[in-house]
Design a protein around this motif. Structure first.
Motif, short mmCIF file in Angstrom:
data_model
loop_
_atom_site.label_atom_id
_atom_site.label_comp_id
_atom_site.label_asym_id
_atom_site.label_seq_id
_atom_site.Cartn_x
_atom_site.Cartn_y
_atom_site.Cartn_z
N ILE A 29 0.83 -1.21 0.00
CA ILE A 29 0.00 0.00 0.00
C ILE A 29 0.86 1.26 0.00
CG2 ILE A 29 -1.63 1.37 1.36
CD1 ILE A 29 -2.95 -1.30 2.22
N VAL A 30 1.83 1.31 0.92
CA VAL A 30 2.61 2.56 1.01
C VAL A 30 3.52 2.75 -0.20
CG1 VAL A 30 2.48 2.78 3.52
CG2 VAL A 30 4.38 1.55 2.50
N SER A 31 3.81 1.67 -0.93
CA SER A 31 4.63 1.88 -2.13
C SER A 31 3.74 2.08 -3.37
CB SER A 31 5.61 0.72 -2.33
OG SER A 31 4.90 -0.47 -2.48
N GLY A 32 2.43 2.21 -3.16
CA GLY A 32 1.54 2.51 -4.28
C GLY A 32 1.30 1.33 -5.20
N GLN A 33 1.65 0.15 -4.71
CA GLN A 33 1.49 -1.07 -5.52
C GLN A 33 0.03 -1.53 -5.53
OE1 GLN A 33 3.86 -3.20 -7.18
NE2 GLN A 33 1.89 -4.09 -7.76
N ASN A 34 -0.44 -1.96 -6.68
CA ASN A 34 -1.79 -2.53 -6.73
C ASN A 34 -1.75 -4.00 -6.31
OD1 ASN A 34 -2.66 -0.09 -7.75
ND2 ASN A 34 -2.29 -0.73 -9.86
N VAL A 35 -2.80 -4.43 -5.60
CA VAL A 35 -2.78 -5.78 -5.02
C VAL A 35 -4.06 -6.53 -5.39
CG1 VAL A 35 -2.47 -7.10 -2.88
CG2 VAL A 35 -1.59 -4.77 -3.02
N LYS A 145 -5.33 14.17 0.48
CA LYS A 145 -5.11 13.15 1.52
C LYS A 145 -4.97 11.84 0.77
CE LYS A 145 -8.07 15.03 5.12
NZ LYS A 145 -9.47 14.91 5.58
N LYS A 146 -4.10 10.97 1.24
CA LYS A 146 -3.85 9.75 0.47
C LYS A 146 -5.01 8.76 0.58
CE LYS A 146 1.10 9.96 0.49
NZ LYS A 146 2.20 9.74 1.42
N ASN A 147 -5.35 8.18 -0.54
CA ASN A 147 -6.45 7.20 -0.58
C ASN A 147 -5.95 5.79 -0.84
OD1 ASN A 147 -8.23 9.40 -0.53
ND2 ASN A 147 -8.28 9.51 -2.77
N ILE A 148 -6.64 4.84 -0.25
CA ILE A 148 -6.46 3.44 -0.64
C ILE A 148 -7.80 3.04 -1.25
CG2 ILE A 148 -5.99 1.08 0.16
CD1 ILE A 148 -4.93 2.44 2.79
N VAL A 149 -7.79 2.64 -2.50
CA VAL A 149 -9.06 2.31 -3.16
C VAL A 149 -9.24 0.80 -3.17
CG1 VAL A 149 -10.44 2.57 -5.24
CG2 VAL A 149 -8.75 4.32 -4.64
N ILE A 174 -6.03 3.26 -13.83
CA ILE A 174 -5.13 2.73 -12.80
C ILE A 174 -3.67 2.90 -13.20
CG2 ILE A 174 -4.42 0.53 -11.76
CD1 ILE A 174 -7.46 -0.14 -11.76
N GLN A 175 -3.42 2.72 -14.50
CA GLN A 175 -2.06 2.89 -15.01
C GLN A 175 -1.50 4.28 -14.71
OE1 GLN A 175 -2.37 2.06 -19.15
NE2 GLN A 175 -1.08 0.25 -18.98
N PHE A 176 -2.36 5.28 -14.85
CA PHE A 176 -1.90 6.65 -14.62
C PHE A 176 -1.87 7.02 -13.14
CE2 PHE A 176 -3.49 6.95 -19.03
CZ PHE A 176 -2.28 7.28 -19.62
N HIS A 177 -2.60 6.25 -12.34
CA HIS A 177 -2.66 6.56 -10.91
C HIS A 177 -1.59 5.79 -10.15
CE1 HIS A 177 -7.26 7.47 -11.48
NE2 HIS A 177 -6.48 8.30 -12.15
N SER A 178 -0.36 5.93 -10.58
CA SER A 178 0.64 5.00 -10.07
C SER A 178 0.92 5.19 -8.58
CB SER A 178 1.92 5.10 -10.89
OG SER A 178 2.35 6.43 -10.85
N SER A 179 0.66 6.37 -8.03
CA SER A 179 0.99 6.54 -6.60
C SER A 179 -0.18 6.13 -5.71
CB SER A 179 1.36 7.99 -6.32
OG SER A 179 0.21 8.80 -6.51
N SER A 206 -1.45 -6.90 -13.81
CA SER A 206 -1.36 -5.51 -13.34
C SER A 206 -1.23 -5.39 -11.82
CB SER A 206 -2.57 -4.73 -13.81
OG SER A 206 -3.74 -5.32 -13.28
N ALA A 207 -1.43 -6.49 -11.11
CA ALA A 207 -1.40 -6.39 -9.65
C ALA A 207 -0.64 -7.56 -9.04
CB ALA A 207 -2.83 -6.37 -9.11
N ILE A 208 -0.07 -7.32 -7.87
CA ILE A 208 0.62 -8.39 -7.14
C ILE A 208 -0.40 -9.20 -6.38
CG2 ILE A 208 2.07 -8.82 -5.13
CD1 ILE A 208 3.98 -6.87 -6.03
N LYS A 209 -0.25 -10.53 -6.45
CA LYS A 209 -1.28 -11.37 -5.83
C LYS A 209 -0.91 -11.79 -4.41
CE LYS A 209 -3.19 -15.86 -6.97
NZ LYS A 209 -3.69 -16.63 -8.10
#
Ligand SMILES: Nc1ncnc2c1ncn2[C@@H]1O[C@H](COP(=O)(O)OP(=O)(O)O)[C@@H](O)[C@H]1O
Ligand SMILES: [Mg+2]
Length: 370
Positions: A29-35, A145-149, A174-179, A206-209
């Motif tokens: 999450i804090v590294s902006g990685q999609n999961v 403010k930072k969001n987690i979607v 999502i590609q453009f929302h890298s952070s 596109s995401a880490i499992k």
């Protein structure tokens, strides 16, 4: 009060820690990685996400459950209501209303709580571009403010007629929302895999499992012992292991069985193996109607296939032994029945095996000697 909760997201003292998963998820999450979070039903995916997100400073969570959505209207509705609960400040609400003004939303204020809500005309045709605009709005807000979607039960995106174009929009944004981290969570493995792993799916890789399964045994055992102790009820490791066995260690089922066990035992007592059998009867009584209804919907072949899996297990359903036990003549008919039982969400596939979605339903079939 019964300390065992099931069938809902658990938080705070009800949440049994899963330190290593929480740590990994937090880092993503804090590294902006999609999961991508995958696991069977009731393994604790939603609870893990909510509890982990709460622990991260300076982030807020946009939790969108898309369970059972049928249309793009539903999706937009779920996103806007999640946005309203995420940030209750007036100026945020005003900005949101502006972004979706072309959808002619009706805004109502609850006279009791003062909370606003938004609804749309269910019959109006919404253009996919509206989704694009909403995602863009969320991203702009992320700079404040930072969001987690979080999209929970994400496999239900496949219910939408035009799901391919919707998924394509999500992917491109999502590609453009890298952070900004996106979390996609879902239980129907086959469908989640279809979205994320089909080479022609826009979500491809596109995401880490992360896989979610049982809780750590020892930690969960201590958690259970502690909860029982709050009613001066003593439960030893052997009895807890028997609970784990009955429930295949599924966290939600463990909690349901413990809940029943709590309800039939006295204050200041020691719980033993026999109490487990009695508490199973409590569960059967609660679920009886549902089980009977489920069975009434099955064909004769499907029922025989199901009961045979209950007795023999679901590993080799086309073996001679299985054919003989089920009384079904052709292996292909068994396969067809099993496939239907998966579609009905009574069974699920785990590797090459057919398993019961609810271990209690399986026990009930055995108990009733079906
Ligand atoms: N970390 C946990 N600690 C204690 N119970 C849990 C935990 N995770 C899940 N459960 C049990 O499982 C049930 C379902 O949890 P949930 O998070 O909704 O699962 P999922 O999202 O995978 O379907 C909860 O109501 C609770 O009984
Ligand atoms: Mg869930």
């Amino acid at each position: 009060m019964n300390p065992f909760k099931y069938g809902q997201i658990v938080t705070d003292v009800d949440f049994c820690p899963r330190r290593s998963l929480e740590k990994v998820l937090k880092e993503h999450i804090v590294s902006g990685q999609n999961v991508l979070i995958e696991g069977e039903r009731r393994t604790g995916k939603s609870s893990l996400i909510i509890n982990t997100a709460k622990e991260i400073k300076n982030y807020r969570i946009l939790y969108i459950d898309i369970n059972q959505i049928k249309t793009l209207n539903d999706l937009i509705n779920r996103i806007t209501s999640s946005l309203i609960s995420m940030d209750r400040q007036t100026h945020f609400f005003e900005k949101l209303v502006k972004v979706i003004s072309h959808l002619r939303p009706s805004v109502t204020i609850d006279s009791y709580t003062g909370n606003p809500s938004i609804s749309f005309n269910a019959n109006q045709v919404i253009h996919p571009k509206s989704l694009d605009q909403l995602l863009e709005f969320i991203y702009q807000e992320h700079s404040n403010k930072k969001n987690i979607v979080v999209f929970d039960e994400f496999q239900d995106i496949l219910n939408l007629n035009n799901y391919e174009s919707i998924v394509a929009i999500l992917r491109s944004r999502i590609q453009f929302h890298s952070s900004m981290p996106y979390i996609f969570s879902g239980s129907v493995r086959k469908n989640m895999d279809k979205i994320f792993y089909d080479a022609d799916s826009p979500f491809f890789k596109s995401a880490i499992k992360m896989e979610i399964g049982a809780l750590e045994k020892e930690i969960f055992r201590d958690y259970i012992k502690d909860k029982f102790l709050s009613g001066k009820k003593i439960i030893d490791t052997g009895v807890i292991n028997a609970i784990f066995l009955k429930t295949e260690e599924n966290p939600g089922d463990v909690q349901e069985l413990c809940n029943a066990l709590w309800s039939i035992t006295e204050y200041d007592t020691t719980i033993n193996q026999i109490d487990i059998e009695d508490s199973m009867e409590v569960i059967f009584a609660r679920e009886k109607e549902f089980y009977e209804h489920t069975i009434s919907l099955l064909t004769n072949h499907q029922l025989r296939c199901l009961t045979s899996i209950a007795y023999l297990g679901g590993k080799s359903i086309q073996s001679g032994e299985f054919l003989e036990y089920s009384g079904i003549v052709h292996a292909s008919s068994i396969k067809k029945a099993a496939t239907r039982l998966v579609d009905l969400k009574i069974l699920y596939n785990y590797k090459k095996e057919y398993r019961f979605n609810s271990p209690f339903f399986r026990s009930w079939l055995l108990y009733k000697k079906y």
